[in-house]
Write an enzyme that holds these catalytic residues in place. Sequence first.
Site, PDB file in Angstrom:
ATOM      1  N   LYS A  67       0.782  -1.229   0.000  1.00 39.11           N
ATOM      2  CA  LYS A  67       0.000   0.000   0.000  1.00 39.11           C
ATOM      3  C   LYS A  67       0.819   1.287   0.000  1.00 39.11           C
ATOM      4  O   LYS A  67       0.325   2.358   0.358  1.00 39.11           O
ATOM      5  CB  LYS A  67      -1.010   0.050   1.183  1.00 39.11           C
ATOM      6  CG  LYS A  67      -1.855  -1.171   1.383  1.00 39.11           C
ATOM      7  CD  LYS A  67      -2.252  -1.893   0.137  1.00 39.11           C
ATOM      8  CE  LYS A  67      -3.210  -1.165  -0.753  1.00 39.11           C
ATOM      9  NZ  LYS A  67      -3.354  -1.899  -2.055  1.00 39.11           N
ATOM     10  N   SER A  68       2.058   1.172  -0.445  1.00 38.75           N
ATOM     11  CA  SER A  68       2.868   2.400  -0.490  1.00 38.75           C
ATOM     12  C   SER A  68       3.020   2.946  -1.906  1.00 38.75           C
ATOM     13  O   SER A  68       3.791   3.874  -2.122  1.00 38.75           O
ATOM     14  CB  SER A  68       4.227   2.152   0.160  1.00 38.75           C
ATOM     15  OG  SER A  68       4.843   1.061  -0.422  1.00 38.75           O
ATOM     16  N   HIS A 131       7.951  -7.388  -1.597  1.00 39.43           N
ATOM     17  CA  HIS A 131       7.671  -6.666  -0.348  1.00 39.43           C
ATOM     18  C   HIS A 131       8.653  -7.096   0.746  1.00 39.43           C
ATOM     19  O   HIS A 131       8.502  -6.679   1.876  1.00 39.43           O
ATOM     20  CB  HIS A 131       6.256  -6.997   0.152  1.00 39.43           C
ATOM     21  CG  HIS A 131       5.140  -6.366  -0.637  1.00 39.43           C
ATOM     22  ND1 HIS A 131       5.195  -5.089  -1.141  1.00 39.43           N
ATOM     23  CD2 HIS A 131       3.905  -6.840  -0.950  1.00 39.43           C
ATOM     24  CE1 HIS A 131       4.048  -4.809  -1.745  1.00 39.43           C
ATOM     25  NE2 HIS A 131       3.262  -5.849  -1.663  1.00 39.43           N
ATOM     26  N   GLY A 291      -5.446   7.607  -4.207  1.00 43.83           N
ATOM     27  CA  GLY A 291      -4.148   8.039  -4.736  1.00 43.83           C
ATOM     28  C   GLY A 291      -3.762   9.435  -4.273  1.00 43.83           C
ATOM     29  O   GLY A 291      -3.207  10.207  -5.047  1.00 43.83           O
TER      30      GLY A 291
HETATM   31  P1  A3P Z   1      -4.871   4.912  -1.509  1.00 39.76           P
HETATM   32  O1  A3P Z   1      -5.491   3.709  -0.903  1.00 39.76           O
HETATM   33  O2  A3P Z   1      -4.371   5.890  -0.479  1.00 39.76           O
HETATM   34  O3  A3P Z   1      -5.712   5.572  -2.528  1.00 39.76           O
HETATM   35  P2  A3P Z   1      -0.016  -0.404  -3.659  1.00 39.76           P
HETATM   36  O4  A3P Z   1       0.070  -0.229  -5.117  1.00 39.76           O
HETATM   37  O5  A3P Z   1       1.321  -0.521  -2.983  1.00 39.76           O
HETATM   38  O6  A3P Z   1      -0.991  -1.454  -3.263  1.00 39.76           O
HETATM   39  O7  A3P Z   1      -0.591   0.977  -3.099  1.00 39.76           O
HETATM   40  C1  A3P Z   1      -1.923   1.361  -3.356  1.00 39.76           C
HETATM   41  C2  A3P Z   1      -2.055   2.845  -3.161  1.00 39.76           C
HETATM   42  O8  A3P Z   1      -1.461   3.530  -4.283  1.00 39.76           O
HETATM   43  C3  A3P Z   1      -3.505   3.282  -3.124  1.00 39.76           C
HETATM   44  O9  A3P Z   1      -3.559   4.433  -2.280  1.00 39.76           O
HETATM   45  C4  A3P Z   1      -3.757   3.631  -4.573  1.00 39.76           C
HETATM   46  O10 A3P Z   1      -4.876   4.453  -4.775  1.00 39.76           O
HETATM   47  C5  A3P Z   1      -2.452   4.333  -4.918  1.00 39.76           C
HETATM   48  N1  A3P Z   1      -2.181   4.372  -6.358  1.00 39.76           N
HETATM   49  C6  A3P Z   1      -2.395   3.400  -7.288  1.00 39.76           C
HETATM   50  N2  A3P Z   1      -2.049   3.826  -8.505  1.00 39.76           N
HETATM   51  C7  A3P Z   1      -1.605   5.090  -8.367  1.00 39.76           C
HETATM   52  C8  A3P Z   1      -1.117   6.073  -9.288  1.00 39.76           C
HETATM   53  N3  A3P Z   1      -1.033   5.819 -10.577  1.00 39.76           N
HETATM   54  N4  A3P Z   1      -0.762   7.268  -8.780  1.00 39.76           N
HETATM   55  C9  A3P Z   1      -0.861   7.538  -7.466  1.00 39.76           C
HETATM   56  N5  A3P Z   1      -1.308   6.668  -6.553  1.00 39.76           N
HETATM   57  C10 A3P Z   1      -1.685   5.446  -6.990  1.00 39.76           C
END
Ligand code: A3P
Length: 323
Positions: A67-68, A131, A291
């Site tokens: 989730k980063s 991860h 995002g």
């Molecule tokens: P949020 O839940 O805060 O919206 P991961 O890819 O490590 O699982 O992380 C998911 C997080 O990255 C989510 O955050 C998601 O919305 C965000 N995310 C996915 N694609 C993105 C993009 N193209 N630009 C910015 N954030 C993005």
Amino acid sequence: DVECYVPESNEFQELLQSLPFERGAMCNPIHLYKGIWYRAHSLEAAMAFQRHFQARDTDIILATAPKSGTTWLKSLVFAVTHRSQYPVTDQNHPLLTTNPHGVVPFLELIYRNNKNPDLTSTPPPRIYSTHVPYTMLPESVQTSKCQIIYLCRNPKDIFVSMWHFGNMLLKDIPSSQPITIEESFERFCKGITMFGPCWEQALEYWKKSIEKPEEILFLKYEDLKANINSQLKRIAKHLGCPFSSEEENEGVIEDIANLCSFKHLSNLEVNKTGKLFFFQVVENNVFFSKGEVGDWINILTPSMVEKLDQVVEHKLNGSGLTL
Ligand code: A3P
């Protein structure tokens, strides 16, 4: 789940039984191995990957805590490194029809399905993600000249993202109860979360990036959001494929930023309605929530903020890293 997970070897079964066990911030059963919490299948895959993966100097490994911003980083690095093969504005660009997790696979997933896969025919640059903490990376990754890009994110945003994600996945499981934020938060603050504590992992990669700046690039989600163009230049330079002035003048950097932007990717048909096999079958749209930076302010109470800030500051104190 541990209840239905059958390890492939007795040796691993014995190891698993000897490890501390808890329910994590997303309610999954997780096991503590060398200071980091893992789902059983992820640990077994990580150990196989550590044992068998042979890194090449041309490999690129994307390391993140869940989730980063892993999905975003995958799209950016794929677009940057494949831009001569797939011009960014090409109508057939793979990212228009494939979720970023489909073009850059997780090593934990590859090794989950096959404990010793043959990856030799994949053409360079091979791009994988993981991860796992730095210390769990195979010897050959640590000693070769392969490139590692680590992406960190503010733990409060990671927590909120994870909590939403966990509840989205639970919706597909009949008779499951949503995870309360209080319950999830308590475990997260103790670091009891998949591949957690995330601040522990970030600090380790941070230290390594200072020790080996040629091999490890340390990025922050917040910096990508603040100035994607300058971060794309850092990524391309680090990977040995800097943007030429011609490319800069033609707007290639902006085109990559747009191709991989949250708005663009999340509105593609493949990411709205497609599915992929993660640790279970998931809808691609679960990887795109908001995002944004700082959404935690709408979700966490002031006392939660104070508590998590204290935990993280205490851990990072004096390191030069802020999250
Ligand atoms: P949020 O839940 O805060 O919206 P991961 O890819 O490590 O699982 O992380 C998911 C997080 O990255 C989510 O955050 C998601 O919305 C965000 N995310 C996915 N694609 C993105 C993009 N193209 N630009 C910015 N954030 C993005």
